[in-house]
Design an enzyme around this catalytic site. Sequence first.
Site, PDB file in Angstrom:
ATOM      1  N   ASN A   1       2.058   4.117  10.710  1.00  0.00           N
ATOM      2  CA  ASN A   1       0.907   4.319  11.596  1.00  0.00           C
ATOM      3  C   ASN A   1       1.128   3.610  12.523  1.00  0.00           C
ATOM      4  OD1 ASN A   1      -0.970   2.791  10.601  1.00  0.00           O
ATOM      5  ND2 ASN A   1      -1.953   2.694  12.161  1.00  0.00           N
TER       6      ASN A   1
ATOM      7  N   ALA B   1       2.326  -2.270   4.680  1.00  0.00           N
ATOM      8  CA  ALA B   1       2.024  -0.942   4.912  1.00  0.00           C
ATOM      9  C   ALA B   1       1.908  -1.882   6.790  1.00  0.00           C
ATOM     10  CB  ALA B   1       1.093   0.142   4.930  1.00  0.00           C
TER      11      ALA B   1
ATOM     12  N   HIS C   1      -5.256  -8.913  -1.314  1.00  0.00           N
ATOM     13  CA  HIS C   1      -5.340  -9.277  -0.047  1.00  0.00           C
ATOM     14  C   HIS C   1      -6.629 -10.748   0.601  1.00  0.00           C
ATOM     15  CE1 HIS C   1      -3.698  -5.671  -0.396  1.00  0.00           C
ATOM     16  NE2 HIS C   1      -3.106  -5.518   0.349  1.00  0.00           N
TER      17      HIS C   1
ATOM     18  N   HIS D   1      -7.357   4.836   6.084  1.00  0.00           N
ATOM     19  CA  HIS D   1      -6.705   4.286   5.365  1.00  0.00           C
ATOM     20  C   HIS D   1      -5.455   5.329   4.468  1.00  0.00           C
ATOM     21  CE1 HIS D   1      -4.823   0.950   2.516  1.00  0.00           C
ATOM     22  NE2 HIS D   1      -6.036   1.538   1.374  1.00  0.00           N
TER      23      HIS D   1
ATOM     24  N   HIS E   1      -3.381   0.326  -4.745  1.00  0.00           N
ATOM     25  CA  HIS E   1      -2.670  -0.995  -5.473  1.00  0.00           C
ATOM     26  C   HIS E   1      -2.612  -0.400  -6.872  1.00  0.00           C
ATOM     27  CE1 HIS E   1      -1.273  -3.097  -1.904  1.00  0.00           C
ATOM     28  NE2 HIS E   1      -2.650  -2.260  -1.634  1.00  0.00           N
TER      29      HIS E   1
ATOM     30  N   TYR F   1      -8.510  -9.883   2.817  1.00  0.00           N
ATOM     31  CA  TYR F   1      -9.304  -9.058   3.189  1.00  0.00           C
ATOM     32  C   TYR F   1     -10.561  -8.669   2.052  1.00  0.00           C
ATOM     33  CZ  TYR F   1      -6.860  -5.223   1.679  1.00  0.00           C
ATOM     34  OH  TYR F   1      -6.173  -3.459   1.816  1.00  0.00           O
ATOM     35  N   GLU F   2     -10.215  -8.573   0.377  1.00  0.00           N
ATOM     36  CA  GLU F   2     -10.545  -8.566  -0.164  1.00  0.00           C
ATOM     37  C   GLU F   2     -11.995  -9.868  -0.682  1.00  0.00           C
ATOM     38  OE1 GLU F   2      -8.017  -6.558  -3.629  1.00  0.00           O
ATOM     39  OE2 GLU F   2      -6.446  -6.885  -2.419  1.00  0.00           O
TER      40      GLU F   2
ATOM     41  N   MET G   1      -2.350  -6.925   7.384  1.00  0.00           N
ATOM     42  CA  MET G   1      -2.800  -7.590   6.873  1.00  0.00           C
ATOM     43  C   MET G   1      -2.385  -8.144   6.088  1.00  0.00           C
ATOM     44  SD  MET G   1      -5.997  -4.849   6.814  1.00  0.00           S
ATOM     45  CE  MET G   1      -6.430  -3.719   8.586  1.00  0.00           C
ATOM     46  N   SER G   2      -0.590  -9.090   5.152  1.00  0.00           N
ATOM     47  CA  SER G   2      -0.450  -9.000   4.356  1.00  0.00           C
ATOM     48  C   SER G   2       0.439 -10.420   4.143  1.00  0.00           C
ATOM     49  CB  SER G   2      -0.427  -8.413   3.156  1.00  0.00           C
ATOM     50  OG  SER G   2       0.784  -7.363   3.370  1.00  0.00           O
TER      51      SER G   2
ATOM     52  N   SER H   1       0.682  -0.827  -0.243  1.00  0.00           N
ATOM     53  CA  SER H   1       0.386  -0.083  -0.035  1.00  0.00           C
ATOM     54  C   SER H   1       0.542   1.285   0.088  1.00  0.00           C
ATOM     55  CB  SER H   1      -1.178  -0.012   1.733  1.00  0.00           C
ATOM     56  OG  SER H   1      -1.484  -1.024   1.058  1.00  0.00           O
TER      57      SER H   1
HETATM   58  N1  HPA Z   1      -3.340  -2.048  11.511  1.00  0.00           N
HETATM   59  C1  HPA Z   1      -3.039  -3.645  10.269  1.00  0.00           C
HETATM   60  N2  HPA Z   1      -3.071  -3.631   8.744  1.00  0.00           N
HETATM   61  C2  HPA Z   1      -2.051  -1.763   8.907  1.00  0.00           C
HETATM   62  C3  HPA Z   1      -1.982  -0.890   9.666  1.00  0.00           C
HETATM   63  C4  HPA Z   1      -2.355  -1.641  11.310  1.00  0.00           C
HETATM   64  O1  HPA Z   1      -2.190  -0.408  12.066  1.00  0.00           O
HETATM   65  N3  HPA Z   1      -1.476   0.438   9.176  1.00  0.00           N
HETATM   66  C5  HPA Z   1      -1.453  -0.248   7.907  1.00  0.00           C
HETATM   67  N4  HPA Z   1      -1.679  -1.527   8.240  1.00  0.00           N
END
Ligand code: HPA
Length: 282
Positions: free
Chosen positions: A238, A116, A86, A250, A64, A88-89, A214-215, A33
């Site tokens: 973050n 990320a 991902h 996001h 992406h 989650y998609e 998440m990846s 990302s």
């Molecule tokens: N949590 C999960 N996935 C992420 C985060 C997060 O804080 N930041 C970027 N991808």
Amino acid sequence: MSISDDFTQAEFAAKHISSKSPIRPTVAIVLGSGLGGFADEMTDAVRISYNDIPHFARSTAVGHAGQLVMGNIGDCPVVVMQGRVHLYEGYPVRSVVFPMRVFSRMGVHAAILTNAAGGINKEYGQGRLVAISDHINLQGQNPLVGQEDPNLGLRFIDMSEAYSRDYRRMAIDAGKRLGIPVGEGVYAAMLGPSYETPAEIRFLRTIGADLVGMSTVPEVIAARQMGMKVLAISCVTNMAAGTTDAPINHEEVLEIGKKISGQFKALLREVVPLIAKDVAQG
Ligand code: HPA
């Protein structure tokens, strides 16, 4: 699609990709990302939309690009994924790791995966780059589940050095040469797409995670099954939920990715030739 189709379909996709460019990459790079800009550094680049590659899933995540780029970094032939898919998609884990299967069929022996991530370790700050030393898979899925296919590799694979110690060292040392601090840490993989609750982050910290995302983990498992060496680098976009008062969004994740893209590109430019050399030496 039965599991044994994975091998045949990966071979088909690999042939399709190889027919589009004379480049014969030994290193694959997956850009996460907000980190897709590295692909602009490539020379002799041929771009192929995932939509045009047989059996490839389409990335629906914002940030992406959803294209494969074949080209050179310096004089190293590489294949780059500008965006990944991902869990989650809603894609099955086999689709998430399919590109890794394809890269293996193309003769790739090393993968550089980027993502990320949220920073759990309080020593990190926003924008910090971290080489993943190990992971905790909390996604509840594993790409090796199902009928065993010896063409792909073993079922019960060792994961004690999933992330190459040598490659990690290369990244950290390259960071030192460039004046870019690169940390080392354990990545916890969550299914998402909701970000974690503060309680979940406290739990993850307790069990030894420094980063959350998440990846990456399914791809690493598949890459290891096929004998690829792996370097994975997180960009802390973050601080994880509850670590600061700030909510996570996001857009911010993408923004920070873009902000540090200069450092990130410099680090990759430095590390790719070292990894390509390691692959050449077998
Ligand atoms: N949590 C999960 N996935 C992420 C985060 C997060 O804080 N930041 C970027 N991808």
